[in-house]
Design an enzyme around this catalytic site. Structure first.
Site, short mmCIF file in Angstrom:
data_model
loop_
_atom_site.label_atom_id
_atom_site.label_comp_id
_atom_site.label_asym_id
_atom_site.label_seq_id
_atom_site.Cartn_x
_atom_site.Cartn_y
_atom_site.Cartn_z
N ARG A 297 0.85 -1.20 0.00
CA ARG A 297 0.00 0.00 0.00
C ARG A 297 0.88 1.25 0.00
O ARG A 297 1.54 1.55 0.99
CB ARG A 297 -0.93 0.02 1.22
CG ARG A 297 -1.79 1.28 1.27
CD ARG A 297 -2.98 1.18 2.23
NE ARG A 297 -2.60 1.14 3.63
CZ ARG A 297 -3.47 1.24 4.63
NH1 ARG A 297 -4.77 1.35 4.38
NH2 ARG A 297 -3.07 1.19 5.89
N ASP B 140 -3.50 3.04 14.42
CA ASP B 140 -2.70 3.62 13.34
C ASP B 140 -3.25 5.00 13.05
O ASP B 140 -4.08 5.53 13.79
CB ASP B 140 -2.66 2.71 12.11
CG ASP B 140 -4.01 2.59 11.40
OD1 ASP B 140 -4.97 3.28 11.80
OD2 ASP B 140 -4.10 1.81 10.44
#
Length: 567
Positions: free
Chosen positions: A182, A468
């Site tokens: 990603r 996160d």
């Protein structure tokens, strides 16, 4: 350290010593390292520069379109299905067939591109590992370049890690997960690499360097003739997907591989994108392997999209789960859309982590994971995400018990009932209450996550969950929303307004953080800096688009060129 807003560094015109060999128009301002130079080769940088030059104006226009959409929403408009693309939504087209190498994705693990993490994740028993340059990574020069080195070693099968503290060497098993990567979102610059006098686009650096060095080996080993494979974050509409499709086509042409070799899953993690799922798949139809419910960013985006709407205030973040009507509707529509088009509908993240010192709490956490995954597989999802290797077995059992030996549910669960979902279903206001504990948790998590991010860690275990950037963003925008509209804490009988207590809460939570982490760690960590940034963003008159854009200024380090030849 130089703030990104000013770009105050001017390169001296001396002869370079210990400098990268760069093509014309490329200037590297991160520190020189011989290992990094093996990634930052002249040809690889030329490929990145070619991508930047061809697509930068398309990207700038897409970012302007985001601003225009935000202006409309702030003036009262609501996102919805685009009448102009109705023909795409109602058409009978399908995406290219899913490559055999990634037909079975029932459990995927995600994490940053750190060396030990990569080995553990690939060995975890998951079907896929999504190596993350985005929300789980603090994008310092060191982290980004070491991440590229780590991925190259992983693709070549040579990656090892010597943990001297544990006297243990980590290496890959014979059976490993398929690797997806990603890159960062379109909005993030890469301020250590300048191309034609301006910072490179972060995602083109991440994608370009990884693709250039690894496409051939990956296709011969993991991809069975396809690949590399990617996850694409933060998109808001099909225009942005079209840029990615063009990037893929250019990369395939450069490499001399067939069109459709590169495959990507798009995270539906912004509220506007849920109304463009068919259109996004259509633009990427030669390169798509599905969509994913990026649920945490989606909640963040709900607040961001409706920042000008005082009638859409969120309850405590812990109450905004997949049982909320607007969240369940989003998941159901994503499954129907993907299966109609012949690709995977991936479920969301299980953020729990094993609780080693409390068996009762650990079992309760695992039961939450089981229920969540049971809901996903019965709804028709083809796979799910986990944040910790300890969850893989539990998630795998749930999906396998329901799916048996079939690799996915694309053909078996069509969810035609979801065709009746309306804009109102996708926008329904979340139900719940707001509490002092919710405010305290948001404050504590936001500050601690940002402190970790500033010191190089983008994925942090806090209070038995893996946090996160996406989860930290919920904490930030929720406090901002509550402060802006003078919200009353109505869930615990206090009845006080957030504005009256926020300053005191910040002080008390900072004291609690110091007690929890210890005075030594508190002193060495960047908790005070994180507190300033976090509270400034929470109390700002206008909402910053991303927490990490402002914080990025604090981790950009420009290294002057060697000027010894002038002395």
């Amino acid at each position: 350290m130089i703030g990104l807003g000013s770009y105050g560094y001017t390169a001296p015109s001396s002869k370079k010593i210990n400098a990268y060999d760069v093509p014309q128009g490329v200037d590297i301002r991160g520190r020189f390292d011989e290992e990094f130079a093996k990634i930052l080769t002249k040809d690889a940088l030329q490929f990145v520069a070619d991508l930047q030059r061809e697509f930068r104006n398309h990207i700038k226009y897409a970012m302007e379109c985001r601003k225009e959409a935000k202006r409309r929403y702030n003036e009262g408009a609501l996102p919805g299905f685009d009448p102009a693309t109705r023909y795409i939504r109602e058409g009978k087209w399908t995406c290219a067939p899913v490559p055999p190498a990634v037909a079975d994705r029932r459990v995927e693990i995600t994490g940053p591109v750190e060396r030990k993490m990569i080995i553990n994740a690939l060995n975890s028993g998951a079907k896929v590992f999504m190596a993350d340059f985005e929300d789980a990574l603090s994008p310092s020069w060191e982290n980004l370049m070491r991440g590229q080195i780590n991925l190259k070693d992983a693709v070549e099968g040579t990656i090892t890690f010597n943990d001297k503290a544990r006297n243990r060497v980590y290496k890959l098993n014979n059976e490993i997960a398929k690797l997806f990567v990603r890159p960062r979102g379109w909005h993030l610059p890469e301020a250590h690499i300048f191309i034609d006098g301006e910072p490179a686009t972060g995602c083109l650096v991440d994608f370009g360097l990884y693709f250039y060095h690894n496409y051939a080996t990956f296709r011969n080993t993991q991809g069975q003739g396809f690949g590399p494979f990617f996850y694409l974050p933060k998109m808001e509409n099909s225009r942005e997907a079209k840029i990615w499709n063009s990037v893929f086509e250019k990369a395939e042409k450069m490499a001399g591989i067939e069109k459709g070799s590169i495959r990507a899953t798009v995270l539906i993690e912004t509220l506007p994108a849920v109304f463009q799922m068919d259109e996004i798949l259509y633009e990427l139809r030669d390169h798509s392997v599905g969509l994913n419910c990026g649920r945490w960013d989606y909640i963040f985006s709900y607040v961001k999209t409706f920042q000008g709407h005082p009638d859409r205030l969120l309850p405590d973040r812990g109450q905004v789960g997949m049982t909320q009507h607007f969240m369940r509707s989003y998941s159901d529509l994503l499954i129907r859309t993907c299966h109609r088009r012949g690709v995977h509908a991936m479920g969301g993240m299980a953020a729990q982590i094993p609780i080693r010192d409390d068996p009762t709490a650990n079992e309760a956490a695992f039961e939450l994971v089981r229920k969540d995954k049971q809901r996903e597989v019965k709804a028709g999802h083809d796979g799910t995400w986990a944040a910790h290797p300890g969850l893989i077995k539990t998630c795998m059992e749930v999906f396998t018990n329901n799916m048996g030996n079939t690799p996915n549910q694309i053909e078996t669960v069509k969810r035609d009932d979801a065709s009746n979902l309306t804009e109102d279903d996708l926008l329904q206001r979340p139900r719940g209450v707001r509490t002092m504990e919710g405010l305290r948790l948001n404050t504590r998590v936001g500050i601690q996550y940002l402190a970790a991010w500033l010191t190089g860690s983008g994925s942090v275990p806090l209070y038995n969950l893996m946090e996160d950037a996406a989860t930290a963003e919920i904490s930030r925008v929720q406090i901002w929303q509550w402060l802006k509209y003078g919200v009353e804490l109505d869930g615990d009988g206090l009845g006080v307004r957030v504005n009256h207590v926020f300053g005191r809460v910040v002080e008390e939570e900072m004291a609690r953080i110091e007690r929890e982490v210890g005075k030594e760690k508190f002193k060495k960590g960047m908790y005070k800096e994180a507190c300033k940034i976090f509270t400034r963003q929470c109390t700002a008159s206008t909402l910053d688009d991303f927490l990490t854009l402002d914080a990025y200024n604090y981790i950009v380090i420009h290294h002057p060129k060697d000027v010894s030849s002038k002395l």
